[in-house]
Design a protein around this motif. Structure first.
Motif, PDB file in Angstrom:
ATOM      1  N   GLU A   9       0.838  -1.211   0.000  1.00  0.00           N
ATOM      2  CA  GLU A   9       0.000   0.000   0.000  1.00  0.00           C
ATOM      3  C   GLU A   9       0.870   1.258   0.000  1.00  0.00           C
ATOM      4  O   GLU A   9       0.553   2.244  -0.649  1.00  0.00           O
ATOM      5  CB  GLU A   9      -0.936   0.002   1.215  1.00  0.00           C
ATOM      6  N   LYS A  12       2.295   1.700  -3.430  1.00  0.00           N
ATOM      7  CA  LYS A  12       1.204   2.156  -4.301  1.00  0.00           C
ATOM      8  C   LYS A  12       0.992   3.663  -4.137  1.00  0.00           C
ATOM      9  O   LYS A  12       0.866   4.399  -5.116  1.00  0.00           O
ATOM     10  CB  LYS A  12      -0.066   1.383  -3.920  1.00  0.00           C
ATOM     11  N   LYS A  13       0.968   4.106  -2.889  1.00  0.00           N
ATOM     12  CA  LYS A  13       0.736   5.530  -2.619  1.00  0.00           C
ATOM     13  C   LYS A  13       1.898   6.384  -3.134  1.00  0.00           C
ATOM     14  O   LYS A  13       1.681   7.453  -3.699  1.00  0.00           O
ATOM     15  CB  LYS A  13       0.523   5.747  -1.115  1.00  0.00           C
ATOM     16  N   ALA A  16       1.573   6.660  -6.857  1.00  0.00           N
ATOM     17  CA  ALA A  16       0.444   7.543  -7.195  1.00  0.00           C
ATOM     18  C   ALA A  16       0.808   9.008  -6.960  1.00  0.00           C
ATOM     19  O   ALA A  16       0.524   9.869  -7.795  1.00  0.00           O
ATOM     20  CB  ALA A  16      -0.784   7.155  -6.375  1.00  0.00           C
ATOM     21  N   HIS A  50       0.574  -2.834  -9.457  1.00  0.00           N
ATOM     22  CA  HIS A  50      -0.212  -2.113  -8.451  1.00  0.00           C
ATOM     23  C   HIS A  50      -1.502  -1.509  -9.004  1.00  0.00           C
ATOM     24  O   HIS A  50      -2.483  -1.378  -8.278  1.00  0.00           O
ATOM     25  CB  HIS A  50       0.637  -1.005  -7.811  1.00  0.00           C
ATOM     26  N   PHE A  51      -1.512  -1.127 -10.282  1.00  0.00           N
ATOM     27  CA  PHE A  51      -2.669  -0.379 -10.803  1.00  0.00           C
ATOM     28  C   PHE A  51      -3.319  -0.975 -12.059  1.00  0.00           C
ATOM     29  O   PHE A  51      -4.365  -0.505 -12.481  1.00  0.00           O
ATOM     30  CB  PHE A  51      -2.251   1.067 -11.109  1.00  0.00           C
ATOM     31  N   TYR A  60      -7.313   5.803  -8.907  1.00  0.00           N
ATOM     32  CA  TYR A  60      -6.854   5.731  -7.515  1.00  0.00           C
ATOM     33  C   TYR A  60      -6.720   7.158  -6.958  1.00  0.00           C
ATOM     34  O   TYR A  60      -7.133   7.444  -5.828  1.00  0.00           O
ATOM     35  CB  TYR A  60      -5.516   4.987  -7.452  1.00  0.00           C
ATOM     36  N   ASP A  63     -10.176   8.671  -6.495  1.00  0.00           N
ATOM     37  CA  ASP A  63     -10.803   8.071  -5.324  1.00  0.00           C
ATOM     38  C   ASP A  63     -10.239   8.693  -4.040  1.00  0.00           C
ATOM     39  O   ASP A  63     -10.980   8.975  -3.087  1.00  0.00           O
ATOM     40  CB  ASP A  63     -10.548   6.556  -5.341  1.00  0.00           C
ATOM     41  N   GLU A  64      -8.940   8.920  -4.035  1.00  0.00           N
ATOM     42  CA  GLU A  64      -8.277   9.555  -2.892  1.00  0.00           C
ATOM     43  C   GLU A  64      -8.813  10.973  -2.698  1.00  0.00           C
ATOM     44  O   GLU A  64      -9.096  11.402  -1.579  1.00  0.00           O
ATOM     45  CB  GLU A  64      -6.768   9.594  -3.172  1.00  0.00           C
ATOM     46  N   ARG A 123     -15.547   0.518 -11.286  1.00  0.00           N
ATOM     47  CA  ARG A 123     -15.038   1.312 -10.161  1.00  0.00           C
ATOM     48  C   ARG A 123     -15.593   2.737 -10.181  1.00  0.00           C
ATOM     49  O   ARG A 123     -15.872   3.315  -9.136  1.00  0.00           O
ATOM     50  CB  ARG A 123     -13.509   1.317 -10.171  1.00  0.00           C
TER      51      ARG A 123
END
Length: 201
Positions: A9, A12-13, A16, A50-51, A60, A63-64, A123
């Protein structure tokens, strides 16, 4: 969350966040996976792990942004005494967030672009359903308190979301004060209508 999942995670962050600056600077369409590879120092395979895709990575970030908006709303909604005030407060927060958020332009490109893969469409549908549920709760509170007429909450939630989406597109070329005025008037029309005679069939 176990250590491996936590590390995944965090990776991933980081990917992003590094990609976000590219989308802000170049826009959604002009940013390629190769650009993201260069900016993040990560391999293409790691990004896809990851994506799955550039779309997945951008979603992503959207969504964040969505969740940050909700947290901001929850933190300030106690300032509004009534459901009517909340609708006006919602309009104000939406326009200020829209004007000031660095991903707004790239998000316009993303949502109005070519057809998405099925998993991305799903999504996006989940995200919009979350918006509808938020609207329903807000409207139901007003009905329960006696402020609003007891009407079809599902329909009202959809009308409110459609208004918000339309305003977001149509207010892009307005200056902030004009856009804010438009959103406030839209909230007023949603709450009170425009007919002099309030009787309807």
């Amino acid at each position: 969350m176990n250590k491996k999942k936590l590390q995944s995670e965090q990776t991933k962050k980081k990917l992003a966040d590094a990609s976000k600056a590219l989308f802000v600077q170049k826009g959604y369409k002009a940013t390629s996976i190769e650009d993201i590879v260069t900016a993040t120092g990560s391999s293409k395979g790691n990004i896809y792990y990851h994506f799955k895709s550039k779309e997945g990575l951008f979603l992503y970030l959207i969504d964040e942004w969505d969740r940050e908006w909700e947290e901001s709303w929850i933190a300030k909604q106690h300032l509004y005494q009534t459901s009517t005030e909340k609708i006006f407060g919602l309009a104000e927060q939406l326009i200020l967030d829209d004007i000031n958020h660095p991903l707004t332009k790239a998000a316009d490109e993303f949502f109005t672009g070519e057809k998405k893969e099925n998993d991305i469409e799903e999504r996006i549908a989940v995200m919009f359903e979350r918006h509808i549920q938020f609207n329903k709760q807000l409207i139901q509170e007003g009905i329960d308190s006696g402020e609003f007429n007891d009407q079809n909450v599902e329909h009202l939630a959809l009308i409110l979301e459609s208004t918000i989406i339309g305003l977001s597109q149509m207010s892009r070329k307005l200056d902030p004060d004009q856009a804010l005025g438009l959103y406030r008037q839209a909230a007023s029309v949603f709450l009170y209508g425009i007919a002099k005679d309030k009787k309807h069939n």
